[in-house]
Design a protein around this motif. Structure first.
Motif, PDB file in Angstrom:
ATOM      1  N   GLY A 382      87.667  44.463  47.843  1.00 14.29           N
ATOM      2  CA  GLY A 382      87.584  44.903  49.220  1.00 14.29           C
ATOM      3  C   GLY A 382      88.843  44.669  50.029  1.00 14.29           C
ATOM      4  N   LEU A 383      89.788  43.885  49.487  1.00 17.76           N
ATOM      5  CA  LEU A 383      91.057  43.658  50.158  1.00 17.76           C
ATOM      6  C   LEU A 383      92.085  44.607  49.548  1.00 17.76           C
ATOM      7  N   ARG A 384      92.445  45.625  50.302  1.00 13.92           N
ATOM      8  CA  ARG A 384      93.352  46.668  49.819  1.00 13.92           C
ATOM      9  C   ARG A 384      94.795  46.191  50.007  1.00 13.92           C
ATOM     10  N   ARG A 405      89.283  50.916  55.533  1.00 10.76           N
ATOM     11  CA  ARG A 405      89.991  52.105  55.062  1.00 10.76           C
ATOM     12  C   ARG A 405      90.556  52.879  56.254  1.00 10.76           C
ATOM     13  N   ASP A 406      91.527  52.265  56.921  1.00 12.12           N
ATOM     14  CA  ASP A 406      92.163  52.963  58.028  1.00 12.12           C
ATOM     15  C   ASP A 406      93.675  52.956  57.804  1.00 12.12           C
ATOM     16  N   ALA A 407      94.361  53.822  58.507  1.00 12.67           N
ATOM     17  CA  ALA A 407      95.796  53.998  58.295  1.00 12.67           C
ATOM     18  C   ALA A 407      96.637  53.422  59.418  1.00 12.67           C
ATOM     19  N   VAL A 408      96.029  52.705  60.363  1.00 10.15           N
ATOM     20  CA  VAL A 408      96.783  52.217  61.512  1.00 10.15           C
ATOM     21  C   VAL A 408      96.774  50.693  61.606  1.00 10.15           C
ATOM     22  N   GLY A 434      97.192  45.712  64.939  1.00 12.31           N
ATOM     23  CA  GLY A 434      98.384  46.530  64.773  1.00 12.31           C
ATOM     24  C   GLY A 434      98.821  46.583  63.333  1.00 12.31           C
ATOM     25  N   TRP A 435     100.065  47.020  63.175  1.00 11.68           N
ATOM     26  CA  TRP A 435     100.653  47.219  61.855  1.00 11.68           C
ATOM     27  C   TRP A 435     101.704  46.135  61.636  1.00 11.68           C
ATOM     28  N   HIS A 436     101.451  45.244  60.665  1.00 10.04           N
ATOM     29  CA  HIS A 436     102.313  44.097  60.422  1.00 10.04           C
ATOM     30  C   HIS A 436     103.144  44.316  59.164  1.00 10.04           C
ATOM     31  N   GLN A 437     104.453  44.090  59.297  1.00  7.15           N
ATOM     32  CA  GLN A 437     105.367  44.080  58.166  1.00  7.15           C
ATOM     33  C   GLN A 437     105.976  42.690  58.079  1.00  7.15           C
ATOM     34  N   VAL A 438     105.837  42.035  56.947  1.00  3.94           N
ATOM     35  CA  VAL A 438     106.296  40.653  56.845  1.00  3.94           C
ATOM     36  C   VAL A 438     107.380  40.524  55.782  1.00  3.94           C
ATOM     37  N   ARG A 439     108.279  39.573  56.022  1.00  8.07           N
ATOM     38  CA  ARG A 439     109.306  39.206  55.049  1.00  8.07           C
ATOM     39  C   ARG A 439     109.109  37.733  54.749  1.00  8.07           C
ATOM     40  N   VAL A 440     108.622  37.448  53.549  1.00  7.89           N
ATOM     41  CA  VAL A 440     108.273  36.083  53.159  1.00  7.89           C
ATOM     42  C   VAL A 440     109.518  35.364  52.662  1.00  7.89           C
TER      43      VAL A 440
END
Length: 452
Positions: A382-384, A405-408, A434-440
């Protein structure tokens, strides 16, 4: 990585501004259009065991103190610029600009990197004296250092060359390159559809620099296709070999070179590992070396991409055996389509973590054991998963994705991969919608989150 409050690195005033309605005027009117992208500083992590964060603002790198959230001057750029400034014929402002560009290539503080200065190429590091590699690199393409900085490779006129830096010896590995036979260079189709737009490099060094894998791609049977290039007011036409439905596809073969005696000029003939022919059409969709040993894995599919195989090659066997068959680790089959895979993660014990959309259609993480034995999925159902950074010990991963299942919406999570008492399988790391982009960070203790 915890769920403690974050420290702001960039402009965090978005919430204080009233939302802007999307209109033709706000999007395109020259004087009134809104900069929806904003201007965020560039960030870069350095250090695998004790990662440190660096922020670039207005062409200046500063160190970001992870404990206090303050920024301070960083002397490394000046040290690199000072070394570059000793090169013959290089002006001070060019040395400074090259030093600034070198920072984003550093993984460790003592790394040596390649910098392009005009038409020239130089090697430099904080602990390495600068040296010119060539003053005319106009014909050099896809330049890359091996991970030990002992060898440098580049392509020219369709052929692949390797330089042993200590011996200052250049070896031409191939001599059959042409406009339609590419050695170490990806054609348009492979870079666009498989390895990523703009990435034309078709070779890979092993972690110790002693082995090199390369794709040779034959595009001679592909019809030419005319494209329009609007890089000037009048534009112009460019020709590419691009396959339409039913046309021949690029015929790629995977080859491996033994570079252990490169300094003496002795390079044994390459070994062909896998190949595609018009009667046996295959697509090589990934090539990766283990960070622990000289072992390579690669992914291959049929032309329709209805199945995908992951295979392993042990270079120790290539060195002593005449005929070596790759070991099949995994075969995945789909009634529809398989995408080119993401790079696997090698665990400290030599096993792999593999991200796959099969068989469910949603990306999950799987453990591939010795000999290709696949255990149950190690990420929750369930975690995509969109992206993942895995602890080399195999205990957890930091992933981005969502449960809906959403695109936002996309969030970051810490996912436990190994069972243990009192361990939550999934811990959210981001909470704002929101839409999160991470740099680990490489040591997996911190992350930078950019969201909108």
């Amino acid at each position: 990585l915890t769920t403690e409050p974050c420290i702001a690195v960039g402009d965090d005033q978005a919430d204080a501004k009233a939302p802007v309605e999307l209109t033709l005027e706000s999007l395109y009117q020259p004087q009134k259009k809104v900069d929806f992208d904003g201007k965020l500083p560039q960030v870069h992590w350095i250090g695998s065991s004790d990662s440190r964060l660096f922020i670039k603002r207005s062409d200046q790198w500063r160190e970001f103190d992870l404990a206090t959230g303050t920024e301070q001057d960083w002397p490394l750029v000046e040290q690199i610029a000072e070394r570059l400034g000793k090169l013959d014929g290089l002006k001070e402002d060019a040395a400074q600009s090259a030093a600034v560009s070198a920072v984003s290539k550093l993984k460790e503080f003592d790394d040596t990197v390649v910098v392009r200065i005009g038409q020239s190429l130089a090697l430099v590091g904080a602990e390495t004296p600068a040296r010119w590699m060539t003053r005319d690199a106009s014909q050099w393409g896809n330049v890359g250092l091996d991970p030990t900085a002992r060898r440098l490779a580049y392509t020219r006129d369709g052929d692949l060359f390797v330089i042993d830096l200590a011996a200052d010896r250049t070896i031409r590995l191939t001599n059959d390159g042409s406009d339609t036979l590419l050695d170490g260079v990806l054609d348009w189709t492979y870079q666009e559809e498989i390895f990523g737009r703009g990435n034309y490099r078709g070779y890979w060094f092993s972690h110790d620099g002693n082995w090199l894998a390369m794709l040779q791609i034959d595009i001679s049977a592909i019809p030419e296709y005319m494209l329009s290039k609007a890089s000037s007011a009048r534009g112009r036409g460019v020709t590419r070999r691009y396959p339409k439905v039913g046309d021949p596809i690029p015929q790629a073969s995977l080859r491996v070179w033994d570079l252990r005696d490169l300094s003496s000029g002795q390079v044994p003939p390459f070994r062909t590992i896998e190949g595609s022919t018009p009667d046996h059409q295959r697509v090589i969709t990934g090539v990766w070396w283990s960070p622990h040993e000289a072992t390579m894995v690669y992914a291959i599919s049929d032309r329709q991409q209805s199945w995908r195989e992951l295979k392993r090659v042990e270079t120790e066997r290539l060195a002593v055996e005449q005929a070596v068959s790759p070991t099949l680790l995994l075969r995945e089959v789909s009634p529809t389509w398989v995408e080119p895979p993401a790079a696997p993660t090698w665990l400290a014990d030599g096993n792999l973590i593999w991200k796959s959309e099969l068989p469910t259609g949603s990306y999950r993480l799987y453990h591939i054991g010795d000999g290709g034995r696949v255990t149950a999925p190690v990420s929750p159902e369930g975690l995509r998963i969109a992206t993942s950074t895995v602890d080399p010990g195999g205990s957890f991963a930091v992933i981005t994705g969502n449960t809906d299942r959403d695109a936002v919406t996309r969030h970051a999570y810490r996912v436990a991969l190994a069972a243990g008492p009192n361990r939550d399988p999934v811990t959210p790391l981001t909470k704002r919608d929101g839409w999160h982009q991470v740099r680990v960070s490489p040591d997996l203790r911190w992350m930078v989150d950019q969201f909108s």
